[in-house]
Enzyme design. Sequence first.
Site, PDB file in Angstrom:
ATOM      1  N   LYS A 186       0.845  -1.202   0.000  1.00  0.00           N
ATOM      2  CA  LYS A 186       0.000   0.000   0.000  1.00  0.00           C
ATOM      3  C   LYS A 186       0.876   1.246   0.000  1.00  0.00           C
ATOM      4  O   LYS A 186       1.547   1.545   0.984  1.00  0.00           O
ATOM      5  CB  LYS A 186      -0.917   0.045   1.228  1.00  0.00           C
ATOM      6  CG  LYS A 186      -1.981   1.132   1.025  1.00  0.00           C
ATOM      7  CD  LYS A 186      -2.598   1.641   2.293  1.00  0.00           C
ATOM      8  CE  LYS A 186      -1.814   2.688   2.986  1.00  0.00           C
ATOM      9  NZ  LYS A 186      -1.691   3.972   2.273  1.00  0.00           N
ATOM     10  N   GLY A 238       7.199   4.338   8.012  1.00  0.00           N
ATOM     11  CA  GLY A 238       6.368   5.519   8.228  1.00  0.00           C
ATOM     12  C   GLY A 238       6.674   6.129   9.580  1.00  0.00           C
ATOM     13  O   GLY A 238       7.769   5.939  10.116  1.00  0.00           O
ATOM     14  N   SER A 239       5.702   6.830  10.127  1.00  0.00           N
ATOM     15  CA  SER A 239       5.940   7.570  11.370  1.00  0.00           C
ATOM     16  C   SER A 239       5.984   6.630  12.574  1.00  0.00           C
ATOM     17  O   SER A 239       5.377   5.557  12.570  1.00  0.00           O
ATOM     18  CB  SER A 239       4.843   8.602  11.566  1.00  0.00           C
ATOM     19  OG  SER A 239       3.594   7.943  11.644  1.00  0.00           O
ATOM     20  N   THR A 240       6.687   7.073  13.602  1.00  0.00           N
ATOM     21  CA  THR A 240       6.798   6.294  14.837  1.00  0.00           C
ATOM     22  C   THR A 240       5.419   6.101  15.461  1.00  0.00           C
ATOM     23  O   THR A 240       5.103   5.016  15.970  1.00  0.00           O
ATOM     24  CB  THR A 240       7.763   7.012  15.797  1.00  0.00           C
ATOM     25  OG1 THR A 240       9.046   7.055  15.157  1.00  0.00           O
ATOM     26  CG2 THR A 240       7.889   6.283  17.119  1.00  0.00           C
ATOM     27  N   GLU A 241       4.598   7.145  15.361  1.00  0.00           N
ATOM     28  CA  GLU A 241       3.254   7.084  15.952  1.00  0.00           C
ATOM     29  C   GLU A 241       2.430   5.933  15.342  1.00  0.00           C
ATOM     30  O   GLU A 241       1.869   5.101  16.057  1.00  0.00           O
ATOM     31  CB  GLU A 241       2.598   8.417  15.612  1.00  0.00           C
ATOM     32  CG  GLU A 241       1.406   8.791  16.390  1.00  0.00           C
ATOM     33  CD  GLU A 241       0.795  10.052  15.750  1.00  0.00           C
ATOM     34  OE1 GLU A 241       1.474  10.755  14.972  1.00  0.00           O
ATOM     35  OE2 GLU A 241      -0.384  10.275  16.032  1.00  0.00           O
ATOM     36  N   GLY A 243       3.623   3.444  13.571  1.00  0.00           N
ATOM     37  CA  GLY A 243       4.358   2.204  13.826  1.00  0.00           C
ATOM     38  C   GLY A 243       3.950   1.596  15.168  1.00  0.00           C
ATOM     39  O   GLY A 243       3.723   0.389  15.275  1.00  0.00           O
ATOM     40  N   GLU A 260      10.351   0.509  10.041  1.00  0.00           N
ATOM     41  CA  GLU A 260      11.320   1.559   9.696  1.00  0.00           C
ATOM     42  C   GLU A 260      10.632   2.878   9.989  1.00  0.00           C
ATOM     43  O   GLU A 260       9.754   3.303   9.237  1.00  0.00           O
ATOM     44  CB  GLU A 260      11.688   1.480   8.207  1.00  0.00           C
ATOM     45  CG  GLU A 260      12.281   0.146   7.777  1.00  0.00           C
ATOM     46  CD  GLU A 260      13.735  -0.008   8.190  1.00  0.00           C
ATOM     47  OE1 GLU A 260      14.345   0.960   8.650  1.00  0.00           O
ATOM     48  OE2 GLU A 260      14.251  -1.130   8.056  1.00  0.00           O
ATOM     49  N   CYS A 294      13.823  10.264   6.418  1.00  0.00           N
ATOM     50  CA  CYS A 294      13.837   9.719   7.783  1.00  0.00           C
ATOM     51  C   CYS A 294      15.212   9.855   8.419  1.00  0.00           C
ATOM     52  O   CYS A 294      15.334  10.089   9.611  1.00  0.00           O
ATOM     53  CB  CYS A 294      13.424   8.258   7.759  1.00  0.00           C
ATOM     54  SG  CYS A 294      14.363   7.322   6.548  1.00  0.00           S
ATOM     55  N   GLU A 391      10.815  15.186  15.120  1.00  0.00           N
ATOM     56  CA  GLU A 391      11.118  15.083  13.694  1.00  0.00           C
ATOM     57  C   GLU A 391      10.267  16.116  12.953  1.00  0.00           C
ATOM     58  O   GLU A 391       9.040  16.059  12.999  1.00  0.00           O
ATOM     59  CB  GLU A 391      10.771  13.667  13.213  1.00  0.00           C
ATOM     60  CG  GLU A 391      11.180  13.420  11.795  1.00  0.00           C
ATOM     61  CD  GLU A 391      10.779  12.030  11.310  1.00  0.00           C
ATOM     62  OE1 GLU A 391       9.643  11.614  11.564  1.00  0.00           O
ATOM     63  OE2 GLU A 391      11.611  11.377  10.650  1.00  0.00           O
TER      64      GLU A 391
END
Length: 480
Positions: A186, A238-241, A243, A260, A294, A391
């Site tokens: 996706k 993608g973003s840590t949030e 993830g 990642e 990133c 970030e």
Amino acid sequence: MTDTVPWSYAPAPQERGIVTIAPSYGLFVDGKFAAAADGRTFATVNPATEESLAEVALAGEADVDRAVRAARAAYENVWGPMPGAQRAKYIYRIARLIAERAREFAVLESLDNGKPIRESRDVDVPLASAHFFYHAGWADKLDYAGFGQARPVGVAGQVIPWNFPLLMAAWKLAPALAAGNTCVLKPAETTPLTALLLAEVCQQAELPPGVVNIITGAGDTGAALVAHPGVDKVAFTGSTEVGKEILRSAAGSGRKLTMELGGKAANVVFEDAPLEGAVEGIVNGIFFNQGHVCCAGSRLLVQESVADMLLDRLRRRLAALRLGDPLDKNTDIGAINSRQQLDKIRELSAAGETEGAERWSPPCQLPDRGYWFPPTLFTGVSQSSRIAREEIFGPVLSVLTFRTPEEAVAKANNTPYGLSAGVWTEKGSRILWLAQRMRAGVVWANTYNRFDPASPFGGYRESGFGREGGRQGLGAYLDA
Ligand code: NAD
């Protein structure tokens, strides 16, 4: 920004007509393009002009289910049993076709993402092709890769971000296919077009139907994919949030995962560094791809004794950067990918000022339409400031200073992230000393943002886990 250089640049536009954009795109499932089951679509926009480029199908749960089933059938009946040497032929074909259609891919990437054509042409597309070439070479050598008699995992559910749309698709698909898995990928909702062109390339390469499925949509589509019980392996960039959200939902499922996520890298410049080279590395570190990277070197740590000299040179260099039309071959800084990302950059930059840092940008005319942000430096940044911790994912550099190597290490590691770092010094021993102490997955020495498909990439802590690229990346797609 041409008023600060002694000459002006004539426009050097890349011809847009090389790529044909259809008015609408379907989902690529089981080797064919088809509308979403409920007919929903969304628009993808050129961030440099705000013009709508195409309508794209919005995959719902029924579509995700269909794609996962297609991938399962292809895994069990065709791709899984196929000898590695045979799989390699298809992957080589994809690599070659990307290279042959490189100009098309580059223009489409710049239109949909906003990145300068110079970067999509010279970095994103060649690296994507190289990634397929490299992994094609592994497909018939898995028994010798040091994983024992490893088997593929099965069906991989893969979700990627918008900053390197084609390249991230290549990072996901190439190792998965080489290892014998089938995929449902996706792409991000703001940049689906090059993944859909890659779907066309899969057709052109006569890849068996269902081996690669590409479903478009936003967060809900991604969430449905990673939660689908037919998915054996989840690979997320993608973003840590987000993830963390995926990790919570996958807890206890026994699925293989790689994450990642974000970063807040330190680029450390010592007083003995060749300063001209360091300036180029700093610019490449944070202004490449508008800072939507990133592993961007978003925190400059410079030794106090050379800080003023370095910053003078850096300001002069930034004044020579050209911001504007991503399809102009002279452009250094393109458009911010979306309105939402622009708002986030503005909000964090305003917070930097409120927290007492000094903001500087070169004189810079921003285009009237589209999403733009000038290259920006913050000096006098404290470690606790939001612009030193969060970030920003934009062309914004936070500058901090240090006096001793120990202080540099302490400050560099003072972050919840751990993806990458840079070090600039003439001393080899200092490079090794610092690299051993940096909590970062990648440490670049006297260079920055260098990638190679043979080199593993990934992070620690809030930057995620698992590696992509190299033998290590391949291991993530094997049940070893
Ligand atoms: P994002 O997390 O918002 O979105 C990434 C992808 O996840 C998109 O395709 C999105 O549609 C999808 N998604 C959103 N919510 C989801 C959910 N609940 N479940 C499943 N999928 C969901 O991130 P972004 O803004 O697109 O990308 C920027 C981030 O990506 C930055 O933090 C950047 O550092 C990170 N990134 C990391 C790497 C790396 O290799 N470590 C590489 C590139 C980007």
